[in-house]
Design a protein around this motif. Structure first.
Motif, PDB file in Angstrom:
ATOM      1  N   LEU A 293       0.812  -1.212   0.000  1.00  0.00           N
ATOM      2  CA  LEU A 293       0.000   0.000   0.000  1.00  0.00           C
ATOM      3  C   LEU A 293       0.852   1.272   0.000  1.00  0.00           C
ATOM      4  N   GLU A 294       2.071   1.172   0.497  1.00  0.00           N
ATOM      5  CA  GLU A 294       2.963   2.326   0.523  1.00  0.00           C
ATOM      6  C   GLU A 294       3.837   2.433  -0.727  1.00  0.00           C
ATOM      7  N   ALA A 295       3.789   1.457  -1.608  1.00  0.00           N
ATOM      8  CA  ALA A 295       4.638   1.470  -2.805  1.00  0.00           C
ATOM      9  C   ALA A 295       4.508   2.772  -3.604  1.00  0.00           C
ATOM     10  N   PRO A 296       3.301   3.288  -3.866  1.00  0.00           N
ATOM     11  CA  PRO A 296       3.214   4.544  -4.622  1.00  0.00           C
ATOM     12  C   PRO A 296       3.882   5.727  -3.915  1.00  0.00           C
ATOM     13  N   VAL A 297       3.897   5.717  -2.594  1.00  0.00           N
ATOM     14  CA  VAL A 297       4.581   6.776  -1.843  1.00  0.00           C
ATOM     15  C   VAL A 297       6.068   6.751  -2.164  1.00  0.00           C
ATOM     16  N   TRP A 298       6.660   5.568  -2.062  1.00  0.00           N
ATOM     17  CA  TRP A 298       8.110   5.454  -2.271  1.00  0.00           C
ATOM     18  C   TRP A 298       8.491   5.631  -3.737  1.00  0.00           C
TER      19      TRP A 298
ATOM     20  N   ASP B 204       0.481   9.949   4.054  1.00  0.00           N
ATOM     21  CA  ASP B 204       1.644   9.057   4.021  1.00  0.00           C
ATOM     22  C   ASP B 204       2.798   9.675   3.227  1.00  0.00           C
ATOM     23  N   LEU B 205       2.468  10.310   2.120  1.00  0.00           N
ATOM     24  CA  LEU B 205       3.497  10.941   1.294  1.00  0.00           C
ATOM     25  C   LEU B 205       4.167  12.084   2.041  1.00  0.00           C
ATOM     26  N   ASN B 206       3.378  12.927   2.662  1.00  0.00           N
ATOM     27  CA  ASN B 206       3.948  14.050   3.421  1.00  0.00           C
ATOM     28  C   ASN B 206       4.829  13.572   4.562  1.00  0.00           C
TER      29      ASN B 206
END
Length: 155
Positions: free
Chosen positions: A17-22, A71-73
């Protein structure tokens, strides 16, 4: 919880779920500065793909969209000042996918991988260029295809 991720351990599902953030941070920081245009493009794309993305991934995008901006911030603000350490942190998160993707339904894993490459490319094109040409700079071109993630169609 995304149906396709239910077979994963909680930390593995979180990584997915965090892959797009990274990926956003990887591309946005490739030219040594994180640009607001690239972050804005990522936010817009995640939200848009919730309804227009590949059908098999819509539930995934819906789940990601719930916390993506926050999450991105958080991730951007938590990056180490040292570029090398920041790069190692980002790569560490993304390479975890190599252990997770083989555990998923093959069709979902392939669609996910292709979608993340497309996502990466669109972020890279969000900034720069001259009259629409050369929008992906040299530094971005080295990582835009996500070479640190193994292609699940090959296993």
């Amino acid at each position: 919880m995304v149906e396709a991720l239910k077979s994963l351990k909680p930390e593995e599902a979180k990584t997915m779920l965090e892959a797009p953030v990274w990926i956003t941070i990887l591309i946005a920081s490739a030219d040594h500065s994180i640009d607001k245009d690239e972050l804005d493009e990522a936010l817009e794309m995640i939200h848009l793909r919730e309804t227009t993305g590949r059908f098999v991934l819509r539930e995934y995008y819906h789940e990601v969209d719930q916390t993506f901006k926050e999450d991105l911030n958080k991730a951007v603000n938590a990056l180490p000042e040292d570029e090398q350490k920041a790069g190692e942190l980002v790569m560490g998160h993304l390479t975890k996918l190599n252990d997770i993707l083989p555990k998923l339904d093959r069709k979902f894993a392939i669609q996910f991988y292709d979608a993340m490459q497309d996502f990466s490319s669109k972020i890279a094109k969000a900034n720069g260029g001259f009259l629409g040409w050369f929008r992906i700079n040299y530094d971005e071109s080295k990582v835009v295809d996500l070479p640190m993630i193994d292609d699940p169609s090959k296993y």
